[in-house]
Write a protein that holds these residues in place. Structure first.
Motif, short mmCIF file in Angstrom:
data_model
loop_
_atom_site.label_atom_id
_atom_site.label_comp_id
_atom_site.label_asym_id
_atom_site.label_seq_id
_atom_site.Cartn_x
_atom_site.Cartn_y
_atom_site.Cartn_z
N LEU A 54 51.59 3.90 15.06
CA LEU A 54 51.60 5.10 15.90
C LEU A 54 50.55 6.09 15.42
CD1 LEU A 54 52.91 6.87 18.12
CD2 LEU A 54 54.54 7.65 16.37
N ALA A 55 50.49 6.31 14.11
CA ALA A 55 49.53 7.27 13.55
C ALA A 55 48.10 6.84 13.86
CB ALA A 55 49.73 7.39 12.04
N SER A 56 47.82 5.56 13.77
CA SER A 56 46.48 5.06 14.04
C SER A 56 46.09 5.28 15.49
CB SER A 56 46.41 3.58 13.69
OG SER A 56 45.12 3.07 13.92
N MET A 57 47.00 5.01 16.40
CA MET A 57 46.72 5.21 17.82
C MET A 57 46.48 6.69 18.12
SD MET A 57 47.93 6.34 20.94
CE MET A 57 49.72 6.45 20.74
N SER A 90 43.11 7.98 16.92
CA SER A 90 41.94 7.49 17.64
C SER A 90 41.69 8.25 18.94
CB SER A 90 42.09 6.00 17.94
OG SER A 90 43.11 5.80 18.92
N TRP A 91 42.66 9.07 19.35
CA TRP A 91 42.55 9.73 20.66
C TRP A 91 41.63 10.94 20.62
CZ3 TRP A 91 45.17 14.35 22.62
CH2 TRP A 91 44.97 14.53 24.00
N ASN A 92 41.84 11.87 19.70
CA ASN A 92 40.95 13.03 19.48
C ASN A 92 40.84 13.92 20.72
OD1 ASN A 92 39.27 14.74 18.07
ND2 ASN A 92 37.39 13.62 18.60
N GLU A 144 48.20 11.17 2.50
CA GLU A 144 46.83 10.67 2.45
C GLU A 144 46.63 9.51 3.42
OE1 GLU A 144 44.31 12.17 0.90
OE2 GLU A 144 45.83 13.68 0.39
N LEU A 145 47.64 8.64 3.53
CA LEU A 145 47.58 7.53 4.47
C LEU A 145 47.51 8.05 5.90
CD1 LEU A 145 47.71 4.48 5.03
CD2 LEU A 145 50.23 4.66 4.94
N LEU A 146 48.32 9.05 6.21
CA LEU A 146 48.30 9.64 7.55
C LEU A 146 46.96 10.28 7.84
CD1 LEU A 146 49.90 10.39 10.13
CD2 LEU A 146 50.57 12.50 8.96
N LYS A 147 46.40 10.94 6.86
CA LYS A 147 45.09 11.57 7.05
C LYS A 147 44.04 10.52 7.39
CE LYS A 147 43.94 14.88 4.23
NZ LYS A 147 43.43 15.64 3.04
N ASN A 170 41.82 12.26 10.36
CA ASN A 170 41.86 13.70 10.12
C ASN A 170 42.01 14.51 11.41
OD1 ASN A 170 42.09 15.46 7.95
ND2 ASN A 170 39.95 16.11 8.07
N HIS A 171 42.54 13.86 12.46
CA HIS A 171 42.79 14.55 13.73
C HIS A 171 44.23 15.02 13.85
CE1 HIS A 171 39.34 11.95 15.60
NE2 HIS A 171 38.89 13.01 14.97
N LEU A 172 45.11 14.56 12.94
CA LEU A 172 46.52 14.86 13.04
C LEU A 172 46.94 15.90 12.01
CD1 LEU A 172 47.98 11.24 13.37
CD2 LEU A 172 47.21 12.77 15.19
N ASP A 173 47.80 16.83 12.43
CA ASP A 173 48.50 17.69 11.49
C ASP A 173 49.80 16.99 11.10
OD1 ASP A 173 46.49 19.57 11.60
OD2 ASP A 173 47.50 20.81 13.10
N VAL A 174 50.46 17.51 10.05
CA VAL A 174 51.63 16.81 9.53
C VAL A 174 52.79 17.78 9.29
CG1 VAL A 174 50.83 17.04 7.12
CG2 VAL A 174 52.45 15.22 7.73
N THR A 175 53.97 17.31 9.63
CA THR A 175 55.20 17.99 9.25
C THR A 175 55.91 17.14 8.21
OG1 THR A 175 55.52 19.14 11.35
CG2 THR A 175 57.48 18.72 10.05
N ILE A 176 56.36 17.78 7.15
CA ILE A 176 57.14 17.11 6.11
C ILE A 176 58.49 17.81 6.06
CG2 ILE A 176 57.23 16.39 3.69
CD1 ILE A 176 54.20 17.00 3.55
N GLY A 177 59.57 17.03 6.14
CA GLY A 177 60.90 17.61 6.14
C GLY A 177 61.69 17.25 4.90
N SER A 178 62.44 16.18 4.97
CA SER A 178 63.38 15.82 3.91
C SER A 178 62.72 15.61 2.55
CB SER A 178 64.13 14.53 4.29
OG SER A 178 64.88 14.72 5.46
N ALA A 179 61.45 15.25 2.54
CA ALA A 179 60.77 14.97 1.27
C ALA A 179 60.36 16.23 0.51
CB ALA A 179 59.54 14.10 1.51
#
Length: 256
Positions: A197-200, A203-205, A222-225, A230-239
Protein backbone atom coordinates in the motif's frame (compact mmCIF):
# COMPACT_ATOMS: atom_id res chain seq x y z
CA UNK A 1 7.81 13.44 5.32
CA UNK A 2 6.12 15.06 8.29
CA UNK A 3 4.94 13.46 11.51
CA UNK A 4 1.19 13.94 11.95
CA UNK A 5 0.07 13.32 15.55
CA UNK A 6 -3.27 11.82 16.53
CA UNK A 7 -5.87 11.80 19.27
CA UNK A 8 -8.23 8.82 19.07
CA UNK A 9 -11.24 9.06 21.37
CA UNK A 10 -13.36 6.03 22.29
CA UNK A 11 -15.90 5.70 25.11
CA UNK A 12 -14.94 9.18 26.29
CA UNK A 13 -11.23 8.32 26.71
CA UNK A 14 -8.09 8.96 24.67
CA UNK A 15 -7.04 5.51 23.51
CA UNK A 16 -5.02 3.48 21.11
CA UNK A 17 -6.97 0.49 19.85
CA UNK A 18 -6.50 -2.41 17.46
CA UNK A 19 -8.28 -0.94 14.45
CA UNK A 20 -9.83 -4.12 13.16
CA UNK A 21 -11.40 -4.87 16.56
CA UNK A 22 -13.72 -1.86 16.61
CA UNK A 23 -17.42 -2.76 16.80
CA UNK A 24 -20.44 -0.55 17.36
CA UNK A 25 -22.23 -3.32 19.24
CA UNK A 26 -21.69 -2.70 22.96
CA UNK A 27 -19.04 -0.05 22.04
CA UNK A 28 -16.37 -2.74 21.83
CA UNK A 29 -12.69 -2.48 20.92
CA UNK A 30 -9.44 -4.14 21.92
CA UNK A 31 -7.48 -1.47 23.78
CA UNK A 32 -3.73 -1.15 23.46
CA UNK A 33 -3.58 1.89 25.70
CA UNK A 34 -6.04 3.99 27.68
CA UNK A 35 -4.60 7.35 28.67
CA UNK A 36 -4.93 8.99 32.05
CA UNK A 37 -4.67 12.33 30.21
CA UNK A 38 -7.52 13.99 28.39
CA UNK A 39 -7.60 15.09 24.75
CA UNK A 40 -6.80 18.71 25.61
CA UNK A 41 -3.55 17.57 27.24
CA UNK A 42 -2.45 15.93 23.99
CA UNK A 43 -3.52 18.93 21.93
CA UNK A 44 -1.47 21.18 24.17
CA UNK A 45 1.54 18.86 23.80
CA UNK A 46 1.26 18.98 20.01
CA UNK A 47 0.81 22.74 20.02
CA UNK A 48 3.90 23.26 22.15
CA UNK A 49 5.88 21.01 19.78
CA UNK A 50 4.63 22.99 16.75
CA UNK A 51 3.00 19.91 15.20
CA UNK A 52 0.13 20.96 12.96
CA UNK A 53 -1.96 18.76 10.69
CA UNK A 54 -2.68 15.99 13.16
CA UNK A 55 -6.09 14.40 13.50
CA UNK A 56 -8.70 13.81 16.17
CA UNK A 57 -10.94 10.80 15.53
CA UNK A 58 -14.26 10.16 17.28
CA UNK A 59 -14.61 6.38 17.41
CA UNK A 60 -18.16 6.12 18.77
CA UNK A 61 -21.03 6.74 16.35
CA UNK A 62 -23.23 9.80 16.65
CA UNK A 63 -26.24 9.01 18.82
CA UNK A 64 -24.49 6.26 20.79
CA UNK A 65 -24.11 6.26 24.55
CA UNK A 66 -20.54 7.60 24.57
CA UNK A 67 -20.71 10.03 21.67
CA UNK A 68 -21.40 13.01 23.93
CA UNK A 69 -18.33 12.24 26.03
CA UNK A 70 -16.22 11.84 22.88
CA UNK A 71 -17.51 15.16 21.59
CA UNK A 72 -16.71 16.96 24.83
CA UNK A 73 -13.13 15.69 24.70
CA UNK A 74 -12.73 16.60 21.03
CA UNK A 75 -14.09 20.13 21.39
CA UNK A 76 -11.79 20.77 24.35
CA UNK A 77 -8.82 19.67 22.24
CA UNK A 78 -9.85 21.94 19.37
CA UNK A 79 -10.14 24.90 21.74
CA UNK A 80 -6.68 24.12 23.08
CA UNK A 81 -5.10 24.12 19.60
CA UNK A 82 -7.31 26.18 17.29
CA UNK A 83 -6.42 25.69 13.63
CA UNK A 84 -3.88 23.03 14.52
CA UNK A 85 -5.80 19.77 14.16
CA UNK A 86 -8.31 18.05 11.90
CA UNK A 87 -11.32 16.08 13.12
CA UNK A 88 -13.05 12.99 11.78
CA UNK A 89 -15.61 10.40 12.81
CA UNK A 90 -19.25 10.83 11.85
CA UNK A 91 -18.72 14.06 9.92
CA UNK A 92 -21.56 15.16 7.63
CA UNK A 93 -23.06 18.36 6.25
CA UNK A 94 -25.06 18.87 9.42
CA UNK A 95 -22.06 19.10 11.76
CA UNK A 96 -19.03 19.90 9.59
CA UNK A 97 -19.30 23.69 9.88
CA UNK A 98 -19.67 23.38 13.66
CA UNK A 99 -16.31 21.65 13.95
CA UNK A 100 -14.61 24.26 11.78
CA UNK A 101 -16.11 26.95 14.03
CA UNK A 102 -14.79 25.05 17.07
CA UNK A 103 -11.25 25.34 15.70
CA UNK A 104 -10.69 22.35 13.41
CA UNK A 105 -8.45 23.13 10.46
CA UNK A 106 -10.19 20.44 8.36
CA UNK A 107 -12.96 17.89 8.65
CA UNK A 108 -12.20 14.28 7.71
CA UNK A 109 -14.94 12.34 5.93
CA UNK A 110 -15.51 8.72 4.93
CA UNK A 111 -18.91 7.22 5.62
CA UNK A 112 -20.89 10.28 4.51
CA UNK A 113 -19.35 10.00 1.06
CA UNK A 114 -19.15 6.19 0.77
CA UNK A 115 -22.56 4.61 1.34
CA UNK A 116 -23.79 1.15 0.40
CA UNK A 117 -20.39 0.44 -1.08
CA UNK A 118 -20.42 3.31 -3.56
CA UNK A 119 -19.22 6.90 -3.82
CA UNK A 120 -22.11 9.31 -3.34
CA UNK A 121 -20.99 12.32 -5.32
CA UNK A 122 -24.01 14.38 -4.22
CA UNK A 123 -22.82 14.11 -0.61
CA UNK A 124 -19.22 14.71 -1.60
CA UNK A 125 -20.09 17.87 -3.50
CA UNK A 126 -22.38 19.04 -0.70
CA UNK A 127 -19.76 18.76 2.02
CA UNK A 128 -17.12 20.33 -0.23
CA UNK A 129 -19.49 23.26 -0.67
CA UNK A 130 -20.20 23.41 3.07
CA UNK A 131 -16.59 23.72 4.27
CA UNK A 132 -14.60 24.32 1.07
CA UNK A 133 -12.08 22.02 -0.59
CA UNK A 134 -9.25 23.56 1.44
CA UNK A 135 -10.90 22.35 4.68
CA UNK A 136 -11.86 18.86 3.50
CA UNK A 137 -9.86 15.65 3.95
CA UNK A 138 -11.10 12.31 2.61
CA UNK A 139 -10.31 9.27 4.71
CA UNK A 140 -9.65 6.32 2.40
CA UNK A 141 -8.77 3.88 5.16
CA UNK A 142 -8.69 0.39 3.74
CA UNK A 143 -8.46 -3.33 4.35
CA UNK A 144 -7.09 -6.00 2.05
CA UNK A 145 -9.41 -8.52 0.42
CA UNK A 146 -8.64 -10.79 -2.52
CA UNK A 147 -5.32 -9.09 -3.05
CA UNK A 148 -6.70 -5.52 -3.23
CA UNK A 149 -7.14 -2.71 -0.74
CA UNK A 150 -10.79 -1.72 -0.35
CA UNK A 151 -12.03 1.45 1.33
CA UNK A 152 -13.87 0.62 4.57
CA UNK A 153 -16.50 2.74 6.31
CA UNK A 154 -18.53 2.94 9.52
CA UNK A 155 -15.54 2.87 11.82
CA UNK A 156 -13.73 0.42 9.50
CA UNK A 157 -16.41 -2.27 9.81
CA UNK A 158 -17.98 -2.23 6.31
CA UNK A 159 -16.25 -2.86 2.99
CA UNK A 160 -17.09 -0.65 0.02
CA UNK A 161 -16.74 -1.75 -3.59
CA UNK A 162 -14.08 0.91 -4.17
CA UNK A 163 -10.37 0.06 -4.17
CA UNK A 164 -7.57 2.39 -3.14
CA UNK A 165 -5.56 2.79 -6.33
CA UNK A 166 -4.28 5.52 -8.62
CA UNK A 167 -7.61 5.76 -10.45
CA UNK A 168 -9.51 6.38 -7.20
CA UNK A 169 -6.97 8.93 -6.01
CA UNK A 170 -7.22 10.79 -9.32
CA UNK A 171 -11.02 10.69 -9.15
CA UNK A 172 -11.33 12.12 -5.63
CA UNK A 173 -8.39 14.51 -5.39
CA UNK A 174 -10.21 17.47 -7.04
CA UNK A 175 -12.71 17.54 -4.16
CA UNK A 176 -10.36 17.64 -1.17
CA UNK A 177 -7.04 19.01 0.03
CA UNK A 178 -5.57 15.81 1.52
CA UNK A 179 -6.11 12.08 1.97
CA UNK A 180 -5.81 10.24 5.28
CA UNK A 181 -5.30 6.50 4.85
CA UNK A 182 -5.20 4.03 7.71
CA UNK A 183 -4.01 0.53 6.84
CA UNK A 184 -6.69 -0.97 9.06
CA UNK A 185 -5.42 -4.57 9.12
CA UNK A 186 -2.25 -3.44 10.91
CA UNK A 187 -3.67 -0.38 12.68
CA UNK A 188 -2.78 -0.45 16.38
CA UNK A 189 -0.58 -3.53 16.10
CA UNK A 190 2.84 -1.84 15.73
CA UNK A 191 3.76 -4.91 13.66
CA UNK A 192 5.09 -3.22 10.54
CA UNK A 193 3.61 -1.14 7.75
CA UNK A 194 1.60 -2.32 4.74
CA UNK A 195 4.48 -2.12 2.28
CA UNK A 196 2.47 -2.76 -0.89
CA UNK A 197 0.00 0.00 0.00
CA UNK A 198 2.77 2.44 0.94
CA UNK A 199 4.58 1.82 -2.33
CA UNK A 200 1.46 2.44 -4.41
CA UNK A 201 0.59 5.64 -2.53
CA UNK A 202 4.14 6.93 -2.79
CA UNK A 203 4.18 6.46 -6.56
CA UNK A 204 1.12 8.67 -7.04
CA UNK A 205 2.51 12.11 -6.01
CA UNK A 206 -0.70 14.14 -6.04
CA UNK A 207 -2.21 15.99 -3.06
CA UNK A 208 -0.75 15.27 0.40
CA UNK A 209 -1.36 11.83 1.90
CA UNK A 210 -0.94 10.81 5.53
CA UNK A 211 -0.32 7.10 6.07
CA UNK A 212 -1.22 5.46 9.41
CA UNK A 213 -0.99 1.88 10.54
CA UNK A 214 1.58 -0.60 11.77
CA UNK A 215 4.54 1.64 12.55
CA UNK A 216 6.32 -0.07 15.42
CA UNK A 217 9.90 1.18 15.30
CA UNK A 218 12.11 3.84 13.77
CA UNK A 219 13.07 1.45 10.97
CA UNK A 220 9.42 1.31 9.90
CA UNK A 221 9.44 5.08 9.50
CA UNK A 222 12.54 4.90 7.32
CA UNK A 223 10.98 2.09 5.27
CA UNK A 224 7.83 4.15 4.77
CA UNK A 225 9.88 7.14 3.73
CA UNK A 226 11.65 5.06 1.07
CA UNK A 227 8.61 3.18 -0.23
CA UNK A 228 6.60 6.38 -0.20
CA UNK A 229 9.33 8.22 -2.13
CA UNK A 230 9.14 10.88 0.58
CA UNK A 231 5.64 11.81 -0.64
CA UNK A 232 3.85 10.42 2.43
CA UNK A 233 3.43 11.88 5.89
CA UNK A 234 3.18 9.48 8.82
CA UNK A 235 1.03 9.00 11.89
CA UNK A 236 2.43 6.91 14.74
CA UNK A 237 0.05 5.79 17.46
CA UNK A 238 0.54 2.79 19.73
CA UNK A 239 4.31 2.72 19.22
CA UNK A 240 4.81 6.20 20.73
CA UNK A 241 5.93 6.52 24.33
CA UNK A 242 3.05 8.94 25.03
CA UNK A 243 0.72 6.03 24.21
CA UNK A 244 2.69 3.35 26.07
CA UNK A 245 5.10 2.46 23.26
CA UNK A 246 8.85 2.68 22.82
CA UNK A 247 9.33 5.36 20.14
CA UNK A 248 10.17 8.71 21.67
CA UNK A 249 7.64 11.44 20.95
CA UNK A 250 10.55 13.87 20.90
CA UNK A 251 12.19 11.82 18.12
CA UNK A 252 8.96 11.53 16.15
CA UNK A 253 8.29 15.25 16.40
CA UNK A 254 11.50 15.89 14.45
CA UNK A 255 10.79 13.51 11.54
CA UNK A 256 11.50 15.20 8.24
Amino acid sequence: MRFRPCIDIHNGKVKQIVGGSLKDEMNQAVDNFVSEQDAAWYARLYKEAGLTGGHIILLNPEGSAYYGADLEQAEAALREFPGGMMIGGGIHCGNAAHFIECGASHVIVTSYVFKNGQIHFDNLKAIEKTVGRSHLVLDLSCRKRNGKYYIVTDRWQKFTDKTVDRETLDLLAPYCSEFLIHAVDVEGKASGIEQELASMLGSWNGIPITYAGGVGCKEDVELLKGLGQNHLDVTIGSALDIFGGTISFEWASKIS
